[in-house]
Write a protein that holds these residues in place. Structure first.
Motif, PDB file in Angstrom:
ATOM      1  N   SER A  57       0.850  -1.286   0.063  1.00 20.40           N
ATOM      2  CA  SER A  57       0.004   0.011   0.055  1.00 20.40           C
ATOM      3  C   SER A  57       0.784   1.155  -0.184  1.00 20.40           C
ATOM      4  O   SER A  57       0.703   2.098  -0.627  1.00 20.40           O
ATOM      5  N   LEU A  58       2.119   1.161   0.543  1.00 12.62           N
ATOM      6  CA  LEU A  58       3.057   2.390   0.550  1.00 12.62           C
ATOM      7  C   LEU A  58       3.140   2.849  -0.903  1.00 12.62           C
ATOM      8  O   LEU A  58       3.535   3.750  -1.326  1.00 12.62           O
ATOM      9  N   GLU A  59       3.429   1.648  -1.737  1.00  7.47           N
ATOM     10  CA  GLU A  59       3.763   2.097  -3.263  1.00  7.47           C
ATOM     11  C   GLU A  59       2.670   2.294  -4.162  1.00  7.47           C
ATOM     12  O   GLU A  59       2.534   3.193  -4.835  1.00  7.47           O
ATOM     13  N   TYR A  60       1.585   1.462  -3.887  1.00  9.97           N
ATOM     14  CA  TYR A  60       0.545   1.326  -4.959  1.00  9.97           C
ATOM     15  C   TYR A  60      -0.809   1.985  -4.524  1.00  9.97           C
ATOM     16  O   TYR A  60      -1.749   2.238  -5.136  1.00  9.97           O
ATOM     17  N   GLY A  61      -0.749   2.291  -3.110  1.00 13.16           N
ATOM     18  CA  GLY A  61      -2.093   2.720  -2.577  1.00 13.16           C
ATOM     19  C   GLY A  61      -3.151   1.700  -2.149  1.00 13.16           C
ATOM     20  O   GLY A  61      -2.408   0.337  -1.905  1.00 13.16           O
TER      21      GLY A  61
END
Length: 156
Positions: A57-61
């Motif tokens: 989620s930190l990279e892609y949401g």
């Protein structure tokens, strides 16, 4: 002879350090839980970097769906200094709940805005190939040394 596991361990520790540096460069550090959770795990035939479940989620949401824990959002609000700016307009727990509910309804659109490239800018195909090359070179050197020793002990 250098053991392949030593090379892999060193390379993955370096990747871990680079991920933490990128995390800080992007201004993503709040509580530091993500950086502190990263560990390099070396098994007999593999190596991996493990971290928090929300790493992706930190990279892609995050897609809409399950509501994230309000307590984690409260910690984030405090760590980012946002909690001190609400001054009685709303309680910290209410604000955290509203943010969590919004994320559950709409998701977090990092991917729509290009993501953060936290992981993909560090763990690149080129970087993986460099690690493969180091391991391959080491294995070839070990095989050559073993072959030379065998020949010397058997035929000379």
């Amino acid at each position: 002879m250098i053991l392949t596991s030593s090379i892999l361990s060193a390379e993955f520790e370096l990747l871990k350090s680079e991920l933490i540096a990128k995390y800080d460069e992007l201004g993503m550090r709040a509580t530091g839980n993500w950086a502190n959770s990263l560990t390099v795990e070396l098994a007999e035939n593999s190596v991996s970097i493990k971290g928090e479940e929300y790493t992706n989620s930190l990279e892609y949401g995050r897609k809409p769906g399950k509501q994230p824990p309000s307590k984690a959002i409260e910690q984030w609000l405090v760590a980012k200094g946002i909690a001190g700016t609400i001054e009685g307009d709303i309680t910290l727990s209410s604000l955290a709940y509203l943010i969590a509910r919004k994320i559950a309804r709409e998701g977090d659109d990092r991917e729509q805005h290009g993501g953060t490239q936290l992981i993909s800018s560090v763990v690149t195909p080129q970087r993986i190939q460099q690690i493969i090359n180091k391991v391959s070179d080491n294995e070839l050197a070990n095989l050559t040394q073993n072959l030379i020793s065998f020949i010397n002990n058997t035929f000379l």
